[in-house]
Write a protein that holds these residues in place. Structure first.
Motif, PDB file in Angstrom:
ATOM      1  N   LEU A 225    -100.069  26.161 -25.423  1.00  0.00           N
ATOM      2  CA  LEU A 225     -99.288  27.399 -25.441  1.00  0.00           C
ATOM      3  C   LEU A 225     -99.264  28.042 -26.820  1.00  0.00           C
ATOM      4  O   LEU A 225     -99.097  29.259 -26.948  1.00  0.00           O
ATOM      5  N   LEU A 226     -99.436  27.225 -27.870  1.00  0.00           N
ATOM      6  CA  LEU A 226     -99.394  27.748 -29.233  1.00  0.00           C
ATOM      7  C   LEU A 226    -100.614  28.595 -29.562  1.00  0.00           C
ATOM      8  O   LEU A 226    -100.634  29.297 -30.573  1.00  0.00           O
ATOM      9  N   SER A 227    -101.657  28.517 -28.728  1.00  0.00           N
ATOM     10  CA  SER A 227    -102.878  29.293 -28.982  1.00  0.00           C
ATOM     11  C   SER A 227    -102.637  30.793 -28.863  1.00  0.00           C
ATOM     12  O   SER A 227    -103.417  31.597 -29.357  1.00  0.00           O
ATOM     13  N   GLY A 228    -101.551  31.150 -28.208  1.00  0.00           N
ATOM     14  CA  GLY A 228    -101.252  32.569 -28.014  1.00  0.00           C
ATOM     15  C   GLY A 228    -101.841  33.157 -26.753  1.00  0.00           C
ATOM     16  O   GLY A 228    -101.686  34.347 -26.461  1.00  0.00           O
TER      17      GLY A 228
ATOM     18  N   ILE B  36     -89.711  38.353 -31.821  1.00  0.00           N
ATOM     19  CA  ILE B  36     -90.793  37.625 -32.485  1.00  0.00           C
ATOM     20  C   ILE B  36     -91.602  36.862 -31.436  1.00  0.00           C
ATOM     21  O   ILE B  36     -91.153  36.701 -30.302  1.00  0.00           O
ATOM     22  N   SER B  37     -92.794  36.374 -31.813  1.00  0.00           N
ATOM     23  CA  SER B  37     -93.607  35.599 -30.882  1.00  0.00           C
ATOM     24  C   SER B  37     -93.067  34.177 -30.768  1.00  0.00           C
ATOM     25  O   SER B  37     -92.293  33.721 -31.621  1.00  0.00           O
ATOM     26  N   SER B  38     -93.509  33.469 -29.730  1.00  0.00           N
ATOM     27  CA  SER B  38     -93.072  32.083 -29.541  1.00  0.00           C
ATOM     28  C   SER B  38     -93.538  31.198 -30.689  1.00  0.00           C
ATOM     29  O   SER B  38     -92.815  30.301 -31.126  1.00  0.00           O
ATOM     30  N   ALA B  39     -94.766  31.436 -31.177  1.00  0.00           N
ATOM     31  CA  ALA B  39     -95.285  30.652 -32.299  1.00  0.00           C
ATOM     32  C   ALA B  39     -94.456  30.902 -33.553  1.00  0.00           C
ATOM     33  O   ALA B  39     -94.173  29.974 -34.331  1.00  0.00           O
ATOM     34  N   GLN B  40     -94.052  32.143 -33.766  1.00  0.00           N
ATOM     35  CA  GLN B  40     -93.196  32.459 -34.914  1.00  0.00           C
ATOM     36  C   GLN B  40     -91.826  31.815 -34.751  1.00  0.00           C
ATOM     37  O   GLN B  40     -91.229  31.351 -35.728  1.00  0.00           O
TER      38      GLN B  40
END
Length: 451
Positions: A46-49, A60-64
């Motif tokens: 999921l962190l790949s975007g 903000i994005s999930s990774a952020q």
């Protein structure tokens, strides 16, 4: 006043909070079908975007969000908190930190899923998340008093006084080394004002600037710290198996604390793990609740990676440095000074400067994210138009944290964390059937899409 704070912290961190955090985490682990273990691969993907949705509500994005949450947790708790745990509870405390981390992954999965599932809006109409919102939106208005308790404790407990205290200590120990008490006090005030200025530049730009800076700092700080630690560990590689054996044996004998009180070792480990990864305290759901995500379960999966990185990886490496170098057995140092001695022993002449660099980045990144947590709590209590006043209060307390004693600082934060944990965990347990149903639905849909 200091003694009252210390006594209150020791009192509240008794069996009830231990049962709530560890027992609740075990319940979430089993209730979820062991999602933290079985769905780790999907969480990393999921962190790949690939699944990011820029049009989803949020800021903000999930990774952020994960970077910001890790910026708050991978910090001085990993450097100083581990040293405090070993000093107070012996090597066995690390084992119970691991236990708390694994069940903490399940806790974060539940609480951060709820942060998206039951988001609310502040008085300015901005989408917000966190325990205060999923309590009110998910449990109903009659439970709002729990939200208020959480936010009041959050405004106090989510100050960066611990980071300010320990960063000041390491800067003095490495660079300044004052000769008199008068110089020590003066330098602490100067360093405190310097930290306040650096923090102000970032936090006054809001969550977008905090998230942007955190997403750049986190990978860098973790990489530098881990490389330094591994260099030291490899020098003492022959001692590593012996230290792991000591950790497991001491965890169940408690020889290092209170004449063999195993319960005290467990409490110390759980307490320091909560300080380090904050699972169950309710801070991560605040920042994850601001992410652009329409899938609550997806956010929970990303969030659960935090305790693994924070405690299982980073805290373990810190503990190994302290243990393999042997400094924990023959020193009066505590907190960051103990870790500093271990680094200097492992890499003479250079180790202390590498640790100081790590401490500087760790502390500042945590200070940035904590300000957002506290501001969100303030906004909930007094309205979004008054939330900015929290930043000025927050900045002023950085200077205070630089000059007060370590024991008082740790006890104040610990006490407030415990108070925050009660409403957060009660709500998560109450709403857990909603998370389980959403999880089943999510993975059913994921499986159907692959076919």
């Amino acid at each position: 006043m200091g003694n009252i704070i210390i006594e209150f912290s020791n009192w509240i961190w008794g069996p009830p909070i231990l049962i709530l955090l560890l027992g609740g985490g075990v319940y979430f682990l089993v209730h979820s079908g062991f999602v933290p273990f079985l769905r780790m691969g999907h969480a990393i993907k999921l962190l790949s975007g690939k699944y990011d949705d820029d049009l989803a509500p949020g800021q903000i994005s999930s990774a952020q969000a994960l970077s910001s949450a890790i910026a708050a947790t991978v910090g001085l708790g990993n450097i100083s908190g581990v040293a405090i745990a070993i000093n107070m509870g012996g090597p066995g405390a690390l084992f119970w930190m691991w236990v708390a981390a694994f069940v903490g992954m399940a806790t974060k999965f539940y609480t951060c899923t709820l942060a998206i599932m039951y988001r609310g809006k502040d008085s300015a109409g901005e989408i917000q998340g966190g325990p205060m919102y999923f309590i009110e939106e998910g449990m109903g208005k009659k439970w709002k008093f729990l939200s208020v308790i959480f936010c009041v404790a959050g405004v106090i407990g989510l100050l960066s006084i611990f980071q300010a205290n320990q960063l000041t200590a390491v800067i003095q120990a490495v660079l300044i080394e004052p000769d008199t008490m008068e110089e020590t006090v003066r330098n602490r005030w100067i360093i405190g004002f310097g930290m306040m200025g650096l923090t102000a530049v970032v936090i006054l730009g809001g969550i977008q600037r905090i998230a942007s800076v955190a997403s750049k700092l986190v990978p860098f700080m973790v990489a530098v710290y881990m490389i330094t630690v591994l260099i030291i560990v490899f020098q003492y590689l022959d001692r590593v198996p012996e230290m792991f054996k000591l950790i497991f044996v001491d965890a169940f004998t408690g020889n290092a604390v209170m004449g063999g009180a195993v319960g005290a070792v467990i409490i110390t480990g759980a307490r320091r793990a909560a300080f380090s990864n904050e699972a169950g305290i309710g801070t991560a759901p605040i920042v994850h609740g601001a992410s652009k995500n329409r899938e609550p379960v997806r956010e929970g999966l990303i969030a659960m990676l935090g305790p693994f990185v924070d405690t299982v990886i980073v805290c373990t490496l810190t503990a190994l440095v302290i243990l393999v170098t042997g400094v924990w057995e023959n020193t009066e140092n505590d907190g960051v000074r103990l870790t500093l001695e271990a680094f200097e022993t492992g890499i003479p002449g250079v180790g202390k400067y590498l640790l100081m660099l790590s401490v500087l980045v760790f502390a500042l990144s945590t200070m940035f994210t904590y300000s957002y947590y506290g501001q969100t709590c303030t906004s909930y209590l007094f309205g979004a138009d008054k939330a900015h006043f929290h930043n000025y209060f927050y900045l002023a307390t950085i200077v205070v944290g630089a000059v007060v004693s370590l024991e008082v600082v740790v006890s104040l934060v610990d006490g407030m964390y415990a108070i925050m944990a009660f409403p957060n965990m009660i709500a998560a347990l109450y709403l857990s059937p909603k998370v389980r149903a959403a999880t089943k639905d999510y993975f059913t849909r994921m499986k159907a899409e692959k076919q």
